[in-house]
Design an enzyme around this catalytic site. Sequence first.
Site, PDB file in Angstrom:
ATOM      1  N   TRP A 363       0.834  -1.203   0.000  1.00  0.00           N
ATOM      2  CA  TRP A 363       0.000   0.000   0.000  1.00  0.00           C
ATOM      3  C   TRP A 363       0.871   1.256   0.000  1.00  0.00           C
ATOM      4  CZ3 TRP A 363      -0.973   3.834   3.841  1.00  0.00           C
ATOM      5  CH2 TRP A 363      -2.100   4.636   3.610  1.00  0.00           C
ATOM      6  N   HIS A 364       1.975   1.229   0.722  1.00  0.00           N
ATOM      7  CA  HIS A 364       2.862   2.387   0.780  1.00  0.00           C
ATOM      8  C   HIS A 364       3.654   2.564  -0.509  1.00  0.00           C
ATOM      9  CE1 HIS A 364       2.222   2.437   5.195  1.00  0.00           C
ATOM     10  NE2 HIS A 364       2.563   3.697   5.081  1.00  0.00           N
TER      11      HIS A 364
END
Length: 512
Positions: A363-364
Site C-alpha cells: 500500500w505504501h
Amino acid sequence: MDALFNAVGDASGASVDQIKLIACLLVSYPLGSVFIRIPASSSFKHIFNLSAALFFLIPVLNLSGGFLQLLGSSLATYFIAKTNTSAKMPWIVFAVAMGHLTVNHVIRSFFSWGYETMDITGPQMVLTMKLTTFAWNVVDGRRPAEDLDKWQLAKRVSKFPSLLEFLGYVFYFPGLLVGPYLDFASYMALVDETLYKTAGAKAENAKRAIPKGRKRVAYRKMAVGLLFLAVYVVFRGHFDPAEALKPWFVSKSLLWRIAYWQLCVFSERTKYYSVWTLTEGASILTGLGFTGFGPNGESLWGGASNVNIWLVEFPSNFKVLLDSWNTNTNIWLRECIYKRVTPKGKKPGFRSSMFTFATSAFWHGIAAGYYMTFISGGFVTTAARLCRANFRPLVLPPPGAPMTMTKRIYDISATFVTAIILNFITAPFLLLNVKDSLELWSRVGWYGIWIIGSTLVFFYAGGAKLCKSMRPSEVPVPEKLPGMPGTPGPHVVPPLEIAAEEMKKQIEATKN
C-alpha cells in the site's frame, strides 16, 4: 492558476505541488461550511463532493488523467460489489484496487518522483482503503447479524447505495487527497445527520442537528496545522535527512550525529502533522468526527483524527506509538485485512500478521526502504512486548500505593528509548533505498540494531526467566486508564457502540 502558485513557490522555496496541496486543504474549510448547510439527505451533498473533487484534481492539481483513474477504480468496485454476491467479492475488489495502486507506485518509482511531486498515488491510497472497506461492508450486510462483531454490525451496508451516493462517498472532498478515510455508513450518517441524533446531540439551533462546538474545534485544528507547517518550513532548512548522507556529517562526533538525526526525523513528522491536522479540521467543519460528549457536556470531535501528536512524540511504549500514528490506516488494516484473513473461530496468528504486513508495505509503495522499516518494526514490536511483560511488573507499585521513583524512571526511560528507536527504523522509510539506509545506520553507530538485538538476546537467553524469578509474590494489578469502563473518570460511549446496540435491539424485536 499555475502562475499564482509558481509565484508563491519562488518566494517560499517550496515546490509548487506542495503549495497546491496546502491550498486545497485550506480551501476545504470554507467549502466545509457550505457543505454542512446543504439540507440533510439532499442529493446535492453528493454532487457538492464531486464538484469540489473535480476542482481540486483538474484545474488546481492538473490531474485530469488521475481523476479518470480514480473514477475507473470506483466504478469497477461499485459494479463488482453490486453483481457479485459471493463471499470472495471483497478479495476481488482488493485485487483490483491494490493492483491498480501498485502499478501507479511502479510508475512513480520509474520516474523517481520525490515527495515534493504530487501525483495520483496519494489520493489513490486513500481511495483503496475506501473501496476495500465498502466491499467488506456490503458482504457484512448480506451476512446474519449474529455472525458480526460490533464494528461489522455498525458499519455494514444493508441497502445497496445509488451510484450518486457511492460517488459522493468516494470523492468526499476533505479526505480526498490525504485522508481521513471513512466508511460508507459513517458518510451516510454525516449526510443525513443521523450521526448526531443517534448520540443525542445538543443541536446548534432548532433547525439543525449538528452539535455546538464544531467550529471552535475545527479552526483550532487549522491553527495547529499551520503552526506545524511553519515548523516544517523552518526545520527542514536546517535538518534535512539528506544532509546526514553528506561528507561533512561524518566529521561530527557520534553523539552529535545521533542527536542531529532525531531532529531530522522530527522535521519530517511535522509535515504529516500539518496536512493531517488541516484535513481533520476541514472534515470537522463538514460535521464528520463527532464522538459524543465530554464530562462537562462539551461536544467531542476526535473521530476524524489520524494522529495523536503528543503520544507519537512522547509514547509510553511502542504499541501506543503505533496506535497513535496514521490511526485510520491502522483501523483499515485491522478490520479489513487482519481479521478477514483469520479463519472463523480462530484467533489471528502469524499468517494474519504477515499478510497484514505485506498489505501495508504494498500500500505504501515498492521502495525497498518501506520493507526495511516494516521488518525492523516487527523486531521492535517483539522486543517492546518482552520488555513490558518482564520489566514492567518489577517496577509497578503495590495496588493503591503511590507512584514510586523507580516506576517514574522506567516510564521516562521507556519513552526515550521508544522515541530514538522510532527515529532509527524510520530512516529507510525516508531515504527509500537500501544503500542510503545502511549508510545512515552506520553513521549513527547502528544504535537501533544494538538496542533491539541485545534486548532480544537477553530475553531469549534466559532473561525472561530471571525477571520472573525477581517478581514479588503478589504481582500488582496494572493500572487502568481513566475513562475505561469500570474505572474512575468519564467514559464516553461512542456513536459506534450506540448504533451497534440499537441494531441488535431492532433485530431482536423483529424476531420476536
